[in-house]
Design an enzyme around this catalytic site. Structure first.
Site, mmCIF file in Angstrom:
data_model
loop_
_atom_site.group_PDB
_atom_site.id
_atom_site.type_symbol
_atom_site.label_atom_id
_atom_site.label_comp_id
_atom_site.label_asym_id
_atom_site.label_seq_id
_atom_site.Cartn_x
_atom_site.Cartn_y
_atom_site.Cartn_z
ATOM 1 N N THR A 168 2.482 2.809 -1.903
ATOM 2 C CA THR A 168 3.684 2.270 -2.549
ATOM 3 C C THR A 168 4.706 1.840 -1.501
ATOM 4 O O THR A 168 5.463 0.888 -1.718
ATOM 5 C CB THR A 168 4.305 3.256 -3.553
ATOM 6 O OG1 THR A 168 4.844 4.380 -2.879
ATOM 7 C CG2 THR A 168 3.272 3.734 -4.557
ATOM 8 N N ASP A 169 4.739 2.501 -0.363
ATOM 9 C CA ASP A 169 5.573 2.039 0.749
ATOM 10 C C ASP A 169 5.068 0.697 1.265
ATOM 11 O O ASP A 169 5.859 -0.219 1.539
ATOM 12 C CB ASP A 169 5.554 3.057 1.893
ATOM 13 C CG ASP A 169 6.542 4.191 1.687
ATOM 14 O OD1 ASP A 169 7.585 3.968 1.048
ATOM 15 O OD2 ASP A 169 6.288 5.304 2.177
ATOM 16 N N ILE A 170 3.764 0.579 1.427
ATOM 17 C CA ILE A 170 3.193 -0.668 1.936
ATOM 18 C C ILE A 170 3.419 -1.814 0.954
ATOM 19 O O ILE A 170 3.808 -2.927 1.340
ATOM 20 C CB ILE A 170 1.689 -0.497 2.235
ATOM 21 C CG1 ILE A 170 1.481 0.521 3.358
ATOM 22 C CG2 ILE A 170 1.048 -1.835 2.580
ATOM 23 C CD1 ILE A 170 2.146 0.160 4.657
#
Length: 383
Positions: A168-170
């Site tokens: 989800t960060d990526i």
């Protein structure tokens, strides 16, 4: 050749993963990225390890090349004024502080856009700047849990599992890079900058794609399927005689071609497996029978046969095997950067391949405050 974003200046107040990943992409594309941290270095990933190489963590090195680093104390008025001066000639300002923090510091969009109306201001938060959870911090693990991502990973026996990378960060970093570039293009038409309100939660929901669409259309809550595909069969991991490999049959023609290679010809003749929809309905029986057949040859043998028939497949590699693969090497997906204090850093290369504005690896991941003497409102604004 100059980079596609040559001449774009980014003031980067992000840390950890989503923001730094976005700004590294912008830096790879030629933007001048100025990474701002508190004195001593406030990006937590500097200290996340092992492994370390001469004091630099692998995590930090992964997402911080092509940036210059300065340290500023935002608790002091002098530090805030330095940011305001930097913003005067910046194209992009990006941060991932909690909602409301930058406004309290006097560095919100409404405040900075008065200084530079052309400024593109990107805010990355856990849940966005509206809604009942807008005040909460965002962590990938939490977002994977709350967005439904964990619920579709693993099996019914294992229970929910997170993805092995902080996806989800990526996802959010990629969306941020897209949004910033879109805003740059829009500014060419309007002459004005704008604010981007981006959240990990929204990006995680967005990237559920077909799984989300399945639910919205049918009302059925998706179950964890392990390595199976929810809409296509056979599309899973199978056992060869020497290890695991993936078969990704996308249509009925490919399935019939696969069946022609099997000793058990009754599989292809079975009416329950004639169409993809019926194969999905009978996935467990079909996968069981396929596993029995596929154990009779090695992965390499199956791969050769499948490629001749146009059937997508591939072995399940370890990270070591993936990075040693000739395709990885041929595509320059490992790059070496010489760091005067850390030594030779091996980094993952950019997947962006341009014919005219090639990605470049100009600056190694900086030490905290490494460019304090080179970047200031007095000596850098007119560069």
């Amino acid at each position: 050749m100059k980079g596609a974003l040559e001449g774009i200046r980014v003031v980067d107040l992000t840390r950890v993963l989503a923001g730094p990943y976005a700004t590294m992409i912008l830096g790879d594309l030629g933007a001048d990225v100025i990474k701002v941290e508190a004195p001593g270095g406030s990006d937590d990933t500097r200290f996340w390890g092992p492994p370390f190489q001469n004091g630099m963590s692998a995590y930090y090195a992964a997402v911080n090349r092509n940036k210059r680093s300065i340290t500023i104390n935002l608790k002091e008025e002098k530090g805030k004024e330095t940011i305001r001066q930097l913003v005067k000639t910046a194209d992009v300002f990006i941060h991932n502080f909690k909602t409301g923090t930058m406004e309290r510091l006097g560095l919100g969009y409404d405040q900075l856009s008065l200084i530079n109306p052309k400024l593109i201001y990107c805010s990355i938060t856990g849940f966005g700047e509206t809604g009942p959870y807008h005040h909460l911090a965002g962590y990938d693990y939490i977002i994977q849990a709350m967005s439904g991502w964990m619920s579709i990973n693993g099996t019914e026996q294992s229970g929910p599992l997170k993805v092995g990378v902080a996806v989800t960060d990526i996802f959010t970093g990629l969306y941020a890079a897209i949004a910033v570039q879109a805003a740059v293009i829009a500014r060419e038409k309007t002459g004005r900058g704008q604010k981007i309100d981006l959240s990990l939660f929204d990006c995680a929901i967005s990237t559920l794609v077909n799984v989300a669409s399945n639910y919205l259309m049918s009302g059925e809550v998706p179950k964890p399927l392990g390595n199976d595909h929810p809409n296509i069969v056979p599309y899973s991991t199978y056992e060869a005689s020497d290890g695991l490999f993936v078969v990704a049959v996308g249509n009925d023609r490919q399935f019939q071609a696969l069946c022609e290679l099997l000793e058990d010809q009754t599989i292809g003749a079975d009416e329950r497996f004639r169409t993809n929809a019926s194969r999905v309905a009978h996935r467990h029986e079909l996968n069981g029978r396929l596993n029995k057949e596929l154990k009779k040859k090695t992965r390499a043998e199956w791969q050769q046969l499948f490629e001749q028939k146009g059937i997508p497949c591939g072995p399940v590699y370890t990270i070591h095997e993936a990075f040693q693969h000739p395709q990885t090497l041929a595509r320059d997906m490992i790059v070496n950067m010489e760091h005067p204090y850390v030594g030779t850093l091996k980094l993952v290369g950019s997947p962006l391949k341009f014919s005219e504005t090639a990605v470049s690896y100009r600056l190694f991941p900086p030490l905290a405050g490494e460019h304090n003497d080179h970047i200031s409102p007095l000596n850098d604004m007119e560069e």
